[in-house]
Write an enzyme that holds these catalytic residues in place. Structure first.
Site, PDB file in Angstrom:
ATOM      1  N   LYS A   9       0.856  -1.180   0.000  1.00 19.62           N
ATOM      2  CA  LYS A   9       0.000   0.000   0.000  1.00 19.62           C
ATOM      3  C   LYS A   9       0.894   1.233   0.000  1.00 19.62           C
ATOM      4  CE  LYS A   9      -3.853   2.032   2.637  1.00 19.62           C
ATOM      5  NZ  LYS A   9      -4.768   1.828   3.789  1.00 19.62           N
ATOM      6  N   SER A  25      -9.564   2.189   2.944  1.00 27.51           N
ATOM      7  CA  SER A  25      -8.690   2.933   2.062  1.00 27.51           C
ATOM      8  C   SER A  25      -7.730   2.049   1.278  1.00 27.51           C
ATOM      9  CB  SER A  25      -7.873   3.937   2.889  1.00 27.51           C
ATOM     10  OG  SER A  25      -7.068   3.253   3.845  1.00 27.51           O
ATOM     11  N   SER A  58     -10.136  -0.419   7.118  1.00 28.58           N
ATOM     12  CA  SER A  58      -9.583  -0.261   5.768  1.00 28.58           C
ATOM     13  C   SER A  58      -8.864  -1.478   5.215  1.00 28.58           C
ATOM     14  CB  SER A  58      -8.643   0.952   5.727  1.00 28.58           C
ATOM     15  OG  SER A  58      -9.380   2.136   5.879  1.00 28.58           O
TER      16      SER A  58
END
Length: 483
Positions: A76, A151, A175
């Site tokens: 990420k 996210s 998330s």
């Protein structure tokens, strides 16, 4: 080759059926071909990946072993990676190349993992849909008109579309678990402090936690093994031994006490998801688990408490992005105040600005006691509810999300509606507990997840339950059409 799980890749590499370099080339070609329609990557690190793959093959040739040695993953884009753009999905950091590796990145690289790139995300991890990214929304491979969740939506979309077997992610209010539910993956948020936050760009420091996203519980166990552990660089890291997560996967569920909170099945839950959750309960009962109804009476207060605490911490953490030291700087500022205002106004997107404003307000003189302090008191009540529940049961089960993935743009005009989608996940972050989402079925062709919560440092128990469930169901094996 792209359909293999991490566990299958480890066996294939050990048996010399293929090399890490061959596998890496296949996946890089697949990313180049398919990611334009998904937008799941911000940066693809082809040169780094091929050099790491060659190094992993050389280590295996010398007799080295390891489940992650030569395994392709992605990070990420809020984990700092030395010499590679680490943007946090924001214009503010579009030109930032980290001068060091985050602890998670360094640990996985040392284990021999191959980094294929950095995945798309909501700007500074603020969002539930991956729509606030400066680089555009990531798409859900199950339906390209729908969000993949946020996210960590880029990591989820990439893994679900079989562009790679697993990816790192972070969870501040759901998330990891919510994108896992929306894309038919298994996602684990570990206990707060189990995985180092050093080099992980902060959203809300007391809530953020890194973890794995993969197709199976077995793969999550492998990736978490490489991520977890004490880090002296992180003051919130807990010095607790890391068990062998893979070794506990095959334990019996006979007599396991599962609690199902009555508050989870309210009017806000899609009744079709409620039915799938009950089906999951029945499957676990077949495996020997004992199910009982429990109560989490303060759950109704969790969302307002979270959306005071998280923005308050965000407003503090993001104050460092001022156009002076690093990140975006406006052109030709008239004076210092103009530099601050325009750099931040240009660098931050709408959702980030909204949360900074809410957080600054909650922390301001005259409102701190009324909002922030009360929210922290509610946080304690939420934790106490869980502690009382875990005196009665071993794990807690319920839906991961109240609804399946929504259409892109459907909640743009009503941010509160998007916030309410976190109702089942944020309590684990407020209390610091480990939580896992696993595939449980489909509604209108879109995946649905079931969430498991456990006491502190019981990630192994969550992975054990999920693995046994996945041995007896096939939801997690379903692949989105076209991928």
């Amino acid at each position: 080759m792209h359909h293999m799980t991490l566990a299958e890749i480890a066996r294939g590499l050990a048996d010399k059926k293929f090399s890490s370099e061959e596998l890496t080339q296949v996946l890089l070609a697949r990313i180049a071909q398919l990611d334009p329609q998904l937008n799941s990557f911000i940066s693809v690190t082809e040169e780094l990946a091929l050099s790491q793959a060659k190094a992993a093959d050389a280590r295996r040739a010398k007799g080295e072993h390891g489940a992650l040695l030569g395994a392709p993953i992605a990070h990420k884009d809020l984990f700092c990676t030395q010499g590679i753009r680490t943007s946090c999905g924001s214009k503010m950091l579009d030109n930032f190349k980290a001068p060091y590796d985050a602890t998670v990145v360094a640990k996985l690289a040392a284990a021999g993992a191959v980094t294929l790139g950095k995945t798309n995300m909501d700007e500074f991890a603020m969002g539930s849909a991956n729509e606030s990214s400066y680089y555009g929304a990531a798409k859900n491979p199950w339906n390209l008109e729908h969000v993949p969740g946020g996210s960590s939506g880029g990591s989820a979309a990439a893994v679900a579309a079989r562009l790679l077997p697993a990816a790192t992610a972070t969870d501040t209010g759901g998330s990891i678990r919510q994108p896992a539910a929306f894309t038919n993956l298994t996602g684990l948020k570990p206990t707060y402090g189990r995985v180092s936050r050093w080099g992980m760009i902060a959203y809300a420091s007391s809530l953020d936690q890194g973890g794995p996203l993969a197709r199976t519980a077995e793969d999550c166990a492998i990736l978490l093994q490489g991520m977890a552990g004490f880090d002296p660089n992180d003051s919130t890291s807990i010095d607790e031994p890391v068990p062998d997560y893979s070794a506990s996967l095959n334990g019996s569920l006979q007599g396991l006490r599962i609690g199902v909170p009555k508050e989870y099945f309210s009017a806000g839950l899609d009744p079709r998801i409620a039915d799938l959750i009950q089906n999951s309960v029945k499957e676990l009962e077949k495996l020997g688990a004992v199910v009982k109804e429990i109560s989490l009476p303060n759950m109704q207060h969790a969302i307002p408490a979270y959306y005071v605490i998280a923005p308050a911490e965000a407003s503090s953490n993001l104050s460092r992005f001022d156009g002076v030291r690093f990140g975006h700087r406006c052109e030709n500022p008239e004076n210092l105040m103009d530099l601050y205002k325009r750099s931040r106004g240009e660098g931050f997107g709408v959702e980030v600005q909204r949360r900074i404003m809410v957080g600054a307000y909650a922390l301001s003189a005259g409102y701190y006691d009324a909002y922030y302090l009360k929210a922290q008191k509610i946080r304690r009540l939420v934790k106490n509810d869980f502690m009382a529940a875990f005196n009665e049961v071993d794990i807690i089960l319920g839906p991961t999300t109240p609804n399946p993935a929504w259409k892109l743009g459907a909640k743009d005009s009503d941010p509160v509606a998007a916030y309410l989608e976190d109702v089942y996940t944020i309590t684990a972050n407020l209390a610091g507990l480990p939580g896992l989402s696993m595939p449980a079925g489909f509604v209108d062709g879109l995946p649905v997840g079931v969430q498991l919560l456990a006491p502190y440092f019981q990630e192994g128990r969550l992975l054990n339950v999920a693995h046994q469930y996945q041995l007896n169901t096939d939801w997690h094996t379903r692949t989105p059409q076209g991928f």
